[in-house]
Design a protein around this motif. Structure first.
Motif, short mmCIF file in Angstrom:
data_model
loop_
_atom_site.label_atom_id
_atom_site.label_comp_id
_atom_site.label_asym_id
_atom_site.label_seq_id
_atom_site.Cartn_x
_atom_site.Cartn_y
_atom_site.Cartn_z
N THR A 107 -82.55 -49.46 14.77
CA THR A 107 -82.65 -49.11 13.35
C THR A 107 -83.99 -49.56 12.78
O THR A 107 -84.63 -48.84 12.02
CB THR A 107 -81.48 -49.74 12.57
OG1 THR A 107 -80.26 -49.23 13.10
CG2 THR A 107 -81.56 -49.43 11.10
N LEU A 134 -86.53 -47.09 13.89
CA LEU A 134 -86.41 -45.86 13.10
C LEU A 134 -87.04 -46.04 11.72
O LEU A 134 -87.69 -45.13 11.20
CB LEU A 134 -84.94 -45.45 12.95
CG LEU A 134 -84.25 -44.89 14.18
CD1 LEU A 134 -82.75 -44.76 13.91
CD2 LEU A 134 -84.85 -43.55 14.58
N ARG A 135 -86.85 -47.21 11.12
CA ARG A 135 -87.43 -47.48 9.80
C ARG A 135 -88.96 -47.45 9.89
O ARG A 135 -89.63 -46.87 9.03
CB ARG A 135 -86.96 -48.83 9.28
CG ARG A 135 -87.46 -49.12 7.86
CD ARG A 135 -86.94 -50.43 7.31
NE ARG A 135 -85.50 -50.38 7.12
CZ ARG A 135 -84.64 -51.25 7.64
NH1 ARG A 135 -85.07 -52.25 8.38
NH2 ARG A 135 -83.35 -51.14 7.43
N TYR A 164 -85.48 -43.51 9.35
CA TYR A 164 -84.29 -44.16 8.79
C TYR A 164 -84.38 -44.15 7.28
O TYR A 164 -85.38 -44.58 6.70
CB TYR A 164 -84.22 -45.60 9.30
CG TYR A 164 -83.09 -46.42 8.75
CD1 TYR A 164 -81.84 -46.41 9.35
CD2 TYR A 164 -83.28 -47.22 7.63
CE1 TYR A 164 -80.81 -47.19 8.85
CE2 TYR A 164 -82.24 -48.00 7.13
CZ TYR A 164 -81.02 -47.97 7.74
OH TYR A 164 -80.00 -48.75 7.24
N GLY A 195 -78.27 -46.94 5.85
CA GLY A 195 -77.10 -47.02 6.72
C GLY A 195 -76.32 -48.28 6.45
O GLY A 195 -76.78 -49.17 5.74
N MET A 244 -75.01 -43.50 8.51
CA MET A 244 -76.47 -43.56 8.49
C MET A 244 -76.98 -42.27 7.88
O MET A 244 -76.35 -41.22 8.04
CB MET A 244 -77.05 -43.70 9.90
CG MET A 244 -76.61 -44.95 10.65
SD MET A 244 -77.23 -44.98 12.35
CE MET A 244 -78.91 -45.58 12.07
N LEU A 257 -80.42 -40.30 8.34
CA LEU A 257 -81.64 -40.28 9.15
C LEU A 257 -82.40 -39.00 8.86
O LEU A 257 -81.85 -38.04 8.33
CB LEU A 257 -81.27 -40.33 10.64
CG LEU A 257 -80.39 -41.50 11.08
CD1 LEU A 257 -80.00 -41.32 12.55
CD2 LEU A 257 -81.10 -42.81 10.87
N TRP A 259 -82.60 -39.12 19.81
CA TRP A 259 -82.07 -40.36 19.24
C TRP A 259 -80.66 -40.61 19.75
O TRP A 259 -80.32 -41.73 20.15
CB TRP A 259 -82.09 -40.30 17.71
CG TRP A 259 -81.28 -41.40 17.10
CD1 TRP A 259 -81.62 -42.71 16.98
CD2 TRP A 259 -79.95 -41.29 16.56
NE1 TRP A 259 -80.59 -43.43 16.39
CE2 TRP A 259 -79.56 -42.57 16.13
CE3 TRP A 259 -79.06 -40.22 16.40
CZ2 TRP A 259 -78.33 -42.82 15.56
CZ3 TRP A 259 -77.83 -40.46 15.82
CH2 TRP A 259 -77.47 -41.76 15.41
N GLU A 299 -79.23 -44.13 21.37
CA GLU A 299 -78.57 -44.99 20.39
C GLU A 299 -77.52 -45.86 21.09
O GLU A 299 -76.56 -45.34 21.68
CB GLU A 299 -77.92 -44.15 19.28
CG GLU A 299 -76.91 -44.86 18.41
CD GLU A 299 -77.41 -46.14 17.78
OE1 GLU A 299 -76.73 -47.18 17.93
OE2 GLU A 299 -78.47 -46.11 17.12
#
Length: 97
Positions: free
Chosen positions: A31, A34-35, A40, A43, A58, A60, A71, A75
């Motif tokens: 996560t 992703l941010r 992101y 979530g 989440m 996304l 992804w 994950e």
């Protein structure tokens, strides 16, 4: 970018919560990544009536459905069998009202 709402419910067997907690650091690291890449939006955990985690939501965003599929293949909550039921829907974050 395409935005997606992920709604996922955990397995419900006796060891499900313990597995979730063991895999959680890897999920949170993903996560964070992703941010950093701007994929992101938000979530959090879905809780039962006793405050125990039983799933996740989440929001996304990815440039393509192919990136979403990539992804999903890495994950940890998917690859380590934490999420039993996963629904992913196209989504659009509303602007300021």
């Amino acid at each position: 970018m395409n935005q997606y709402l992920v709604i996922a419910y955990d397995f419900t067997d006796d060891g499900a919560l313990e597995r979730r907690m063991a895999v959680r650091p890897a999920h949170l690291e993903g996560t964070r990544q992703l941010r950093q890449t701007g994929n992101y939006i938000l979530g959090g955990a879905i809780l039962d009536d006793h405050g125990r985690m039983i799933g996740s939501t989440m929001v996304l965003q990815f440039d393509s459905d192919g990136q979403l599929e990539a992804w999903k293949k890495q994950e940890p909550y998917i690859t380590q069998h934490i999420w039993e039921k996963i629904e992913i829907r196209p989504f659009k974050v509303a602007g300021a009202i």
